[in-house]
Design an enzyme around this catalytic site. Structure first.
Site, PDB file in Angstrom:
ATOM      1  N   ARG A 137       6.522 -11.502   5.001  1.00 55.90           N
ATOM      2  CA  ARG A 137       6.029 -11.337   6.365  1.00 55.90           C
ATOM      3  C   ARG A 137       6.615 -12.410   7.249  1.00 55.90           C
ATOM      4  O   ARG A 137       6.753 -13.556   6.824  1.00 55.90           O
ATOM      5  CB  ARG A 137       4.498 -11.422   6.396  1.00 55.90           C
ATOM      6  CG  ARG A 137       3.853 -10.309   5.595  1.00 55.90           C
ATOM      7  CD  ARG A 137       2.341 -10.381   5.643  1.00 55.90           C
ATOM      8  NE  ARG A 137       1.779  -9.344   4.784  1.00 55.90           N
ATOM      9  CZ  ARG A 137       0.494  -9.210   4.513  1.00 55.90           C
ATOM     10  NH1 ARG A 137      -0.378 -10.065   5.054  1.00 55.90           N
ATOM     11  NH2 ARG A 137       0.057  -8.260   3.730  1.00 55.90           N
ATOM     12  N   HIS A 170      -5.300  -1.002  -4.977  1.00 57.24           N
ATOM     13  CA  HIS A 170      -5.783   0.092  -4.132  1.00 57.24           C
ATOM     14  C   HIS A 170      -6.589   1.032  -4.985  1.00 57.24           C
ATOM     15  O   HIS A 170      -6.145   1.446  -6.051  1.00 57.24           O
ATOM     16  CB  HIS A 170      -4.602   0.794  -3.459  1.00 57.24           C
ATOM     17  CG  HIS A 170      -3.883  -0.119  -2.519  1.00 57.24           C
ATOM     18  ND1 HIS A 170      -2.803  -0.872  -2.905  1.00 57.24           N
ATOM     19  CD2 HIS A 170      -4.143  -0.452  -1.233  1.00 57.24           C
ATOM     20  CE1 HIS A 170      -2.413  -1.620  -1.891  1.00 57.24           C
ATOM     21  NE2 HIS A 170      -3.196  -1.400  -0.860  1.00 57.24           N
ATOM     22  N   CYS A 207       0.781  -1.233   0.000  1.00 56.83           N
ATOM     23  CA  CYS A 207       0.000   0.000   0.000  1.00 56.83           C
ATOM     24  C   CYS A 207       0.818   1.290   0.000  1.00 56.83           C
ATOM     25  O   CYS A 207       0.500   2.198  -0.772  1.00 56.83           O
ATOM     26  CB  CYS A 207      -1.053   0.036   1.104  1.00 56.83           C
ATOM     27  SG  CYS A 207      -0.924  -1.212   2.349  1.00 56.83           S
TER      28      CYS A 207
END
Length: 640
Positions: A366, A388, A337
């Site tokens: 992650r 997005h 993002c």
RNA sequence: GCCGGCGUAGCUCAGUGGUAGAGCAGUGGAUUCGUAAUCCACAGGUCGUGGGUUCAAUCCCCACCGCCGGCUCCA
């Protein structure tokens, strides 16, 4: 007091007495469905042992054996049988909790050593014995003090802890034979009603799921009313095992996870990569068609970026540690993002441009705890099919409808037609204006309703930055997988000070939607492998056709067929080895290739081919052009 | 991360305190065959890694790494 039991009629009952009192009367009435296992009262399951009191006539809905609710009751009793068996064989053991769960039941038990496979066997034997004795279950209510006295005498420390925390002044206990357990029910009438059960596994589980608490041994089992049901459940487990994407991934050479490369890091082998390419091409094409802009962003960025975004504050435990370079800290990205925000911020934006839809197959990293990694389904590096969308408040609902439309489009392609949808609303801790939250939640609801999708509301389960929709897909084995998520974000536009110039020539703040449809390509691929059992549909198969020869004489003709299929754009392999045709068919079959084209003298003489489908169906001597025609049709993706 | 189990050839697995085997896959050869395994031969392993015990360890002990199952579906 009067009670009305559907299928049986009306009865009067002494309020302090359990329903069991009515048994002789009910037995006289011949209901086609037999005697109920339990009853439903205002949506709650009530068993035969529970006394009910009310001023008005109560209506009870009987629960019969072939229902989910009846299974729940059965399994709860089965878990008590397990506990009873444990206490008889291992008197020192202390009981935790033992609920019925979706596919069976478990009991958490403290014991000085772990339970072994042999223990499970002897426990099963003991349980069978207890079932045979057909012990009646009894329910009693005690005051908290009485209960505490009882369970401290029994040295059940965990039960004491539970009693302490129960809100009511009275608690209930269930007994069967010598066995006593703190329990709210519901239960069967007697242990003999448990017909088919099996203990499945043991593993460690923290008391109440908290790592600070002692570890108990959790014994899992399952139970059914009929042996056939147990058997088909065990078959289902076998099927699940057969379809395990880790097993198939290795066998079909789709992907690998190598110790030397690192845990949770996936390498895509040529065949898996080909499937991924097909999915990615389709994805990009469809997004471009629907007004998205495709973007690419780096895998690392300066760590400060993540300070601005807030990830360091609320997401750092999931992030890889920083890297130092030229006195600056860099960070492997856990999300895409912030990058997309900078793409938005490349220039002054006008309300006229909206909605702005940026999409990327963005690879993120992650940190997942080592114990939770699982094949492709839980990894440390994966590619999100991310996007997005920046829009005005008045565009939100329409955008959400578009996103839902796209997600359903993709999922349908892969044969996922049933979903579980959850709408998560404002949690206690949140950012932004509650009024806008309300509007956004309303927009999500409206969008779901506009698409005719049924959903459940998860109150207060939204992320702090905005409400969201999560979508779970149901695979052929009836399992649900979460892939898609659509989240409204009021936080990042604020943090990065996103603005646009409105019609009024003033600055305004856009709304941002995060969405991933397939979720991550790794995870989605894992789900697909299990869903198809490795037998991908024709359009998705890495190898669609294998051309094979009967004898070496046929090689030139077979080569010609092979080339024509390649020229037509199919994914084709050849097997011209001097082996028997059975051998070649077997290996192609194990590779789960949709079509085998078999070339022998007969085909060569008649200038035709023979085709064997993965299903075993055989078509002899057809013209190549006819075959290709049907293939072209099958290659066209049908969206129904 | 924690608990239990596991780690032997590319894969699936056997095995033992005296430095390892099978099937499949691979390679070479023979076979030229009609819808799920033709035969013969060869090659392939620092038994996860590092320490320790022992005359001797793949086996026993310890640590580490990795994998598998599980870790609030609440009395």
């Amino acid at each position: 007091m009067k009670i009305y039991i559907k299928d049986f009629g009306e009865f009067s009952l002494d309020p302090e007495k359990p329903l069991k009192i009515l048994l002789p009367e009910l037995k006289k009435i011949k209901s086609e469905k037999g005697l109920p296992i339990a009853f439903k009262l205002n949506g709650e399951i009530i068993d035969w042992h529970t006394p009910i009191s009310a001023s008005e006539t109560i209506v009870l809905e009987p629960i019969y054996p072939d229902t989910k609710e009846a299974l729940e009751v059965l399994r709860h009793t089965a878990s008590h049988l397990l506990a009873q068996a444990v206490k008889e064989l291992f008197p020192e053991a202390k009981l935790g909790i033992g609920p019925a769960i979706e596919e069976g039941f478990y009991y958490d038990i403290y014991y000085e050593r772990p339970f072994t496979e042999e223990d499970l066997k002897s426990l099963e034997k003991k349980i069978k014995e207890l079932i045979k004795r057909n012990l009646p279950l009894e329910r009693r209510e005690l005051s908290k003090d009485e209960a505490k006295e009882l369970f401290s005498k029994l040295k059940e420390d965990f039960k004491l802890e539970l009693i302490e925390e129960l809100p009511d002044s009275k608690v209930s206990i269930y007994t069967q034979g010598e066995f006593i357990d703190l329990c709210k029910g519901p239960h069967l009438l007697s242990t003999g009603q448990v017909k088919a059960f099996k203990l499945l596994s043991v593993s460690g589980a923290y008391w109440r799921g908290n790592e600070k608490n002692p570890m108990l041994w959790r014994i899992y089992g399952t139970a059914f009313f009929k042996d056939e049901d147990l058997e088909s459940y065990l078959n289902w487990l076998e099927e699940v095992k057969k379809r395990d994407h880790r097993k198939l991934g290795k066998e079909l050479e789709l992907f690998a996870i190598e110790e030397d490369i690192g845990p949770g890091l996936v390498i895509w082998l040529p065949k898996g990569a080909l499937v991924r390419k097909i999915i990615e091409d389709l994805w990009k094409e469809e997004h471009l068609k629907r007004g998205y802009h495709l973007v690419y962003t780096p895998h690392i960025a300066l760590r400060d970026l993540w300070k601005t975004s807030g990830h360091l504050d609320y997401y750092s435990e999931n992030m890889f540690p920083p890297m130092e370079l030229e006195n600056r800290a860099y960070q492997l990205k856990p999300m895409n993002c912030p990058f997309h925000i900078y793409i938005y911020n490349q220039k002054r934006r006008s309300y006229r441009e909206f909605p702005i839809r940026l999409c990327e197959l963005g690879t993120v990293y992650r940190y997942e705890r080592s114990g939770v990694l699982h094949g492709l389904l839980r990894v440390r590096g994966f590619t999100q099919d991310d996007a997005h969308i920046y829009c005005r408040e008045d565009q939100l609902e329409e955008e959400l409808i578009q996103v839902l439309d796209l997600v359903i489009y993709f999922l349908t392609l892969f044969g996922f037609k049933e979903y579980q949808i959850f709408l998560s609303t404002r949690p206690e801790k949140f950012v932004g204006d509650p009024a806008i939250w309300d509007k956004a939640e309303e927009a999500l609801k409206q969008a779901l309703e506009a698409k005719g999708l049924s959903y459940e509301i998860d109150p207060g389960e939204g992320v702090f930055y905005g409400p969201k929709i999560d979508l779970k897909i149901k695979d052929v084995l009836g399992r649900f997988w979460q892939c898609s998520t659509i989240q409204v974000d009021f936080n990042l536009p604020e943090r990065f000070n996103l603005v646009y110039i409105g019609e009024d020539n003033q600055f305004h703040r856009p709304i941002m939607i995060h969405r991933a449809l397939l979720g991550s390509l790794e995870r989605f691929f894992g789900v697909l492998i299990e869903h198809y059992g490795g037998a991908f549909p024709f359009w998705l198969s890495p190898v669609q056709i294998k051309v094979m020869t009967l004898t070496d004489r046929n090689i030139p003709y077979a080569e010609k067929i092979f080339q024509e299929l390649i020229k037509a754009g199919f994914r084709v392999e050849k097997d011209f080895r001097p082996e028997k045709i059975n051998y070649k068919i077997r290996s192609a079959q194990l590779e789960k290739i949709p079509y085998m084209v078999i070339i022998g003298d007969k085909e060569e003489m008649s200038q035709t081919i023979s085709v064997r489908k993965r299903s075993g169906e055989v078509i002899q001597n057809i013209k190549l052009s006819d075959f290709m025609e049907t293939l072209q049709k099958e290659n066209q993706i049908q969206v129904s």
